[in-house]
Design a protein around this motif. Structure first.
Motif, short mmCIF file in Angstrom:
data_model
loop_
_atom_site.label_atom_id
_atom_site.label_comp_id
_atom_site.label_asym_id
_atom_site.label_seq_id
_atom_site.Cartn_x
_atom_site.Cartn_y
_atom_site.Cartn_z
N ALA A 3 0.83 -1.20 0.00
CA ALA A 3 0.00 0.00 0.00
C ALA A 3 0.87 1.26 0.00
O ALA A 3 0.57 2.23 -0.71
CB ALA A 3 -0.93 -0.01 1.21
N PRO A 28 -4.21 -9.95 -3.01
CA PRO A 28 -4.05 -9.49 -1.62
C PRO A 28 -3.43 -8.10 -1.52
O PRO A 28 -3.75 -7.35 -0.60
CB PRO A 28 -3.13 -10.56 -1.02
N HIS A 29 -2.58 -7.74 -2.49
CA HIS A 29 -1.98 -6.41 -2.48
C HIS A 29 -3.04 -5.35 -2.78
O HIS A 29 -3.00 -4.25 -2.21
CB HIS A 29 -0.85 -6.35 -3.50
N ALA A 32 -4.92 -4.84 0.30
CA ALA A 32 -4.13 -4.02 1.23
C ALA A 32 -4.33 -2.53 0.95
O ALA A 32 -4.46 -1.72 1.88
CB ALA A 32 -2.65 -4.38 1.13
N CYS A 33 -4.37 -2.17 -0.33
CA CYS A 33 -4.60 -0.77 -0.68
C CYS A 33 -5.98 -0.32 -0.22
O CYS A 33 -6.14 0.79 0.31
CB CYS A 33 -4.46 -0.58 -2.18
N LEU A 36 -5.74 0.02 3.68
CA LEU A 36 -4.79 0.94 4.30
C LEU A 36 -4.76 2.32 3.65
O LEU A 36 -4.14 3.24 4.19
CB LEU A 36 -3.39 0.32 4.27
N PRO A 52 -6.21 -14.74 3.92
CA PRO A 52 -5.06 -14.65 4.81
C PRO A 52 -4.71 -16.01 5.42
O PRO A 52 -5.59 -16.87 5.59
CB PRO A 52 -5.51 -13.67 5.90
N TRP A 151 -0.87 -10.30 7.10
CA TRP A 151 -0.98 -9.35 6.00
C TRP A 151 -0.83 -7.90 6.43
O TRP A 151 -0.68 -7.02 5.59
CB TRP A 151 -2.33 -9.54 5.31
N GLY A 152 -0.89 -7.61 7.70
CA GLY A 152 -0.76 -6.23 8.13
C GLY A 152 -2.07 -5.46 8.16
O GLY A 152 -2.08 -4.26 8.42
N PHE A 153 -3.18 -6.14 7.89
CA PHE A 153 -4.50 -5.53 7.97
C PHE A 153 -5.52 -6.64 8.12
O PHE A 153 -5.28 -7.80 7.78
CB PHE A 153 -4.80 -4.69 6.73
#
Length: 220
Positions: A3, A28-29, A32-33, A36, A52, A151-153
């Motif tokens: 992101a 998944p990217h 993420a955008c 985030l 995930p 994944w960070g989110f």
């Protein structure tokens, strides 16, 4: 990280608000955008996305082709050996990109085989392989490790409209992943193509792009 990278590219291009699309490993990217960058992403599309790791209620490997199971299992159990194997495979693909299309045929549906046998589609995929592996295998390795890490989110916290497109016969990203994401992303618009496999997204892409580019009123 994805992101932040997309935000930096958008800044360089002078884009304030935009839509994002990710297919297969890119999905998944794109999610993420959406998660985030909520003030900048109008809407997002995720086609044939994985869910995930550790997704509650999902058996992550169920329905997945043996080649993908082996690749992801290796990344989890012996990352160094996994990296060496992917590096060697990438070097071989750089010499002969067509071998990757041949090597994955056993895990494809009949509809997928038809799509990748089309000369224009085949040439596009080969160009993608050449570009992705032009300098090293590190992008491939990093992606696999990222899919299998946190994944960070949390997908449940995505507030932007998301189109989820999936082929019901996909064995590379099994349909259970699609079902899990559809249940956990609040504004998800799930589209399941009953006769499509993994590469069916290439034929669905024009309609998905139309949805991404439409105004909210026209594509509610």
């Amino acid at each position: 990280d994805a992101a932040r990278d997309v935000a930096a590219v958008a800044d360089a291009l002078g884009l304030d608000r935009f839509a994002v699309l990710g297919r297969s490993g890119g999905a998944p990217h794109a999610l993420a955008c959406a998660a985030l960058l909520p003030n900048r992403v109008r809407r997002a599309a995720a086609m044939m996305s994985l869910a995930p790791p550790g997704a509650e209620g999902l058996s992550w490997f169920d329905g997945m082709a043996a080649s993908n199971v082996a690749e992801f299992t290796g990344a989890l159990t012996d990352p160094l050996d996994f990296a060496e194997r992917i590096t060697a495979r990438a070097a071989a693909i750089r010499k002969d990109p067509a071998q990757l299309l041949v090597s994955i045929r056993d895990g494809l549906t009949e509809s997928d085989r038809r799509i990748v046998s089309d000369p224009a589609m085949s040439e596009m995929l080969l160009r993608n392989f050449r570009e992705a592996l032009s300098t090293s295998a590190y992008g491939w390795i990093d992606d696999d490790l990222a899919f299998l890490s946190h994944w960070g989110f949390d997908p449940a916290r995505i507030t932007r409209p998301v189109l989820l497109w999936h082929g019901a016969l996909d064995t590379l990203s099994p349909v259970g992943h699609f079902e899990w994401l559809a249940q956990h992303i609040p504004r998800a618009r799930p589209v399941l193509a009953p006769e499509a496999g993994h590469f069916g997204a290439l034929e669905a892409l024009p309609d998905v792009l139309d949805w991404l580019c439409a105004t909210p009123q026209a594509a509610s």
